[in-house]
Design a protein around this motif. Sequence first.
Motif, PDB file in Angstrom:
ATOM      1  N   THR A  22      -1.317  -4.766  -2.423  1.00 30.31           N
ATOM      2  CA  THR A  22      -1.709  -3.981  -1.257  1.00 30.31           C
ATOM      3  C   THR A  22      -1.403  -4.692   0.046  1.00 30.31           C
ATOM      4  O   THR A  22      -0.840  -4.096   0.979  1.00 30.31           O
ATOM      5  CB  THR A  22      -3.215  -3.663  -1.329  1.00 30.31           C
ATOM      6  N   CYS A  81       1.390   4.059  -2.991  1.00 35.72           N
ATOM      7  CA  CYS A  81       1.169   5.482  -2.738  1.00 35.72           C
ATOM      8  C   CYS A  81       2.334   6.313  -3.272  1.00 35.72           C
ATOM      9  O   CYS A  81       2.133   7.357  -3.899  1.00 35.72           O
ATOM     10  CB  CYS A  81       0.971   5.729  -1.239  1.00 35.72           C
ATOM     11  N   SER A 140      -8.461   6.081  -0.959  1.00 43.79           N
ATOM     12  CA  SER A 140      -8.518   4.624  -0.838  1.00 43.79           C
ATOM     13  C   SER A 140      -9.654   4.145   0.054  1.00 43.79           C
ATOM     14  O   SER A 140      -9.750   2.952   0.350  1.00 43.79           O
ATOM     15  CB  SER A 140      -7.180   4.095  -0.293  1.00 43.79           C
ATOM     16  N   CYS A 165      -4.855   8.121   1.332  1.00 44.92           N
ATOM     17  CA  CYS A 165      -5.693   7.335   2.244  1.00 44.92           C
ATOM     18  C   CYS A 165      -7.165   7.664   2.058  1.00 44.92           C
ATOM     19  O   CYS A 165      -8.026   6.767   2.079  1.00 44.92           O
ATOM     20  CB  CYS A 165      -5.274   7.583   3.690  1.00 44.92           C
ATOM     21  N   PHE A 186       0.831  -1.205   0.000  1.00 39.52           N
ATOM     22  CA  PHE A 186       0.000   0.000   0.000  1.00 39.52           C
ATOM     23  C   PHE A 186       0.862   1.251   0.000  1.00 39.52           C
ATOM     24  O   PHE A 186       0.565   2.236  -0.683  1.00 39.52           O
ATOM     25  CB  PHE A 186      -0.911  -0.028   1.239  1.00 39.52           C
TER      26      PHE A 186
END
Length: 746
Positions: free
Chosen positions: A44, A15, A86, A83, A11
């Motif tokens: 992820t 990013c 997501s 975030c 993750f």
Amino acid sequence: MLMSSLPQYGFINTCLKSLVIEKFGEETWEKLKTQAEVQDTFMTYTVYDDAITLKLIQEACKILDVSEDAMLKLFGEYFFTFCKMSGYDRMLQTLGGNLTEFIENLDALHSYLALSYQEMNAPSFRVEKRTDGAMLLHYYSDRKGLCHIVPGIIESVARDFFNSEVTMEILTQSEEKERTGEKEHVIFLVLQKAKRPKRKTKKTTNPESVDSHKDKEALDVAFQKMENYSALSCCPEKKSHWDIVRSVVKFGKGNLSHTFDPVYPERLWVEERTFCNAFPFHIVFDEELRIKQAGVNIQKFVPGLRRPGSRVDKYFTVVHPQVTFTIFSIRKFINSQFVLRAHREMLPDSQRNQPMLKLRGQMIWMESIQCMMYLCSPKLRSLEELEEQKMHISDIAQHDTTRDLILLNQQRLAEIELSNQLERKKEELRILSKNLEAEKKKTETLLYAMLPKHVANLLKEGKKVEAGEFNSCTILFSDIVTFTNICSACEPIQIVNMLNSMYSKFDRLTSVHNVYKVETIGDAYMVVGGVPVPIASHAKRVANFALGMRTAAREVMNPITGEPIQIRVGIHTGPVLAGVVGEKMPRYCLFGDTVNTASRMESHGLPNKIHLSPTAFRALQNQGFEIVERGEIEVKGKGKMTTYILRQNLYATENEIMGRAEKQHSSHTDQKEADDLGNLASKTIAVMKHADSQQLLTSSSLAYEAEARLCNGERTKGDVEQQLSDQTRTQHFSDGNAHSSFCVLL
């Protein structure tokens, strides 16, 4: 929030990739990925080595020419946005009503996320209020050097969620030796300044009178509330006028304070037995860590807790936060969730072979009795873990949300596994697609080497390729002198090696001069200029190609004599018809008398000589070539013809003709055109530059018509030149009756 807790999960790397692409472009990410030597896609929920993330950050600093501190802060700002995108936005917004509450509950968020990210190593946060109102943020992490991410995240949170500007600076940065070793401890000074909304001003005739009138109305309403509040108050004691005003502002709809004063009973109306049953998992211990009381179910699974006075650290160790088991350390992290793990040797023999019991909950300090209460629940992620602990749902209190969490997380784990499978399949498809694209390019390169690009594309689309007429082109034929004798005296493999060496050099020259290779039959090699892409300088390009062939042939040795081979070259200029013939292994072929004449120029040529027909000679006049007249010869099927010998290009060096010229002589456009022809040469070449590299010869039928009539004496030279200048803009042809044996043509 998640960055420092999940730097090893895909993750985080995803990013970082998104940040680089969005802020600096796809090319920057490709360069960063190559220099860092990492893959393009990250799963992820897959754990990656911390070194990958750190290497990406370090290489990004080099490429973008920024400091590591600035890069980490930029990443922190973007990570908060990532975030939210997501799906964590609502979860983050509900952590607290202000920035302080938000930070204090970050550890609880990390504890929840640990249900999905089992391997995460979360940092800890502690807020401290100074007497001057400033806030100190204590940041603890096992990972050193990432503290500059925190200001980026916190400043973005304050700006987005609480409409305030925050500035943060590092006061101290040290290392503390806790139970697990050295831990980075950074103290930030947080200064928060709220954004004040702009007030709209209205024009009034008498502002003072209006304001006083509003004040009077507000005062009347306040006193009316005071009377109502006094009548309904459950507090019989007499209050002063201003006490009532303060109560109204707090209790009513006033906006001076959003707090309230809770009411506590004089004594606790709960029996000891009832409390221990209602909270079956809790422990109360004093400053010396001696147990005072414990819930009924925690006594069931850790029987030693039934002995009052035992030390709690004898049965448990602190897993999170990673601090020593002392009252002082616990009080430093009083706002964090605490995870305790039972010592295996203190459990009954029947439980020592099963996974260790873990408890998760809150530490509450009771100042009046100087004791700490640990209000907790079993730390379980799934029904499988519940069974491994030999527990049942009924062992957990009905009011405890852990019951629901276990059931909900069971479904969540199934979704995570499904998500992992989908990500793996997606990555496999991406790799297959990438490999397929590479194979497709190889196939297209091979196809474009066999057929012109536009013809190949039409055939791929299943369309019919119509034959096309080209009114002006130059065709070249070449063969090897005494090839039959060489074949009769050599092994077949020697012939194959000789031809392969020669044709590879010739193929490279086709890209240098942008001419089209039609075919090879035995030792015969055929190229054409101006087909399939019409271009005015076709004769000049083919002539330079022929000079390059002659030079290249000197590098190919005769297997019999060991001497360089000798070739004959013939060139003719004229109109042709071109098209694709055949369905199985289709070929792009040229038809017309021009092909026959060019072949005759080659068969009637001389060793190591470039034989020109009259039309090819006229096309090369005034182009900077040295040409000599061979004389009148008998050509099979054509009768007598005056032909010429091409000796050299007066203005081009051998390096330029062979494609070994310096960079300034090469043209990117011509290089691209050569690549489009599908040449498979592996060596770098320098494409010769021509004035008409960007031009297309749209029509030259009139030029060759006029030329033919000129040769037959039907029109004058002046008429022809005028017509060519006005209509075709091709090179002017000189008089075909010129008898000079040595022509220095400019």
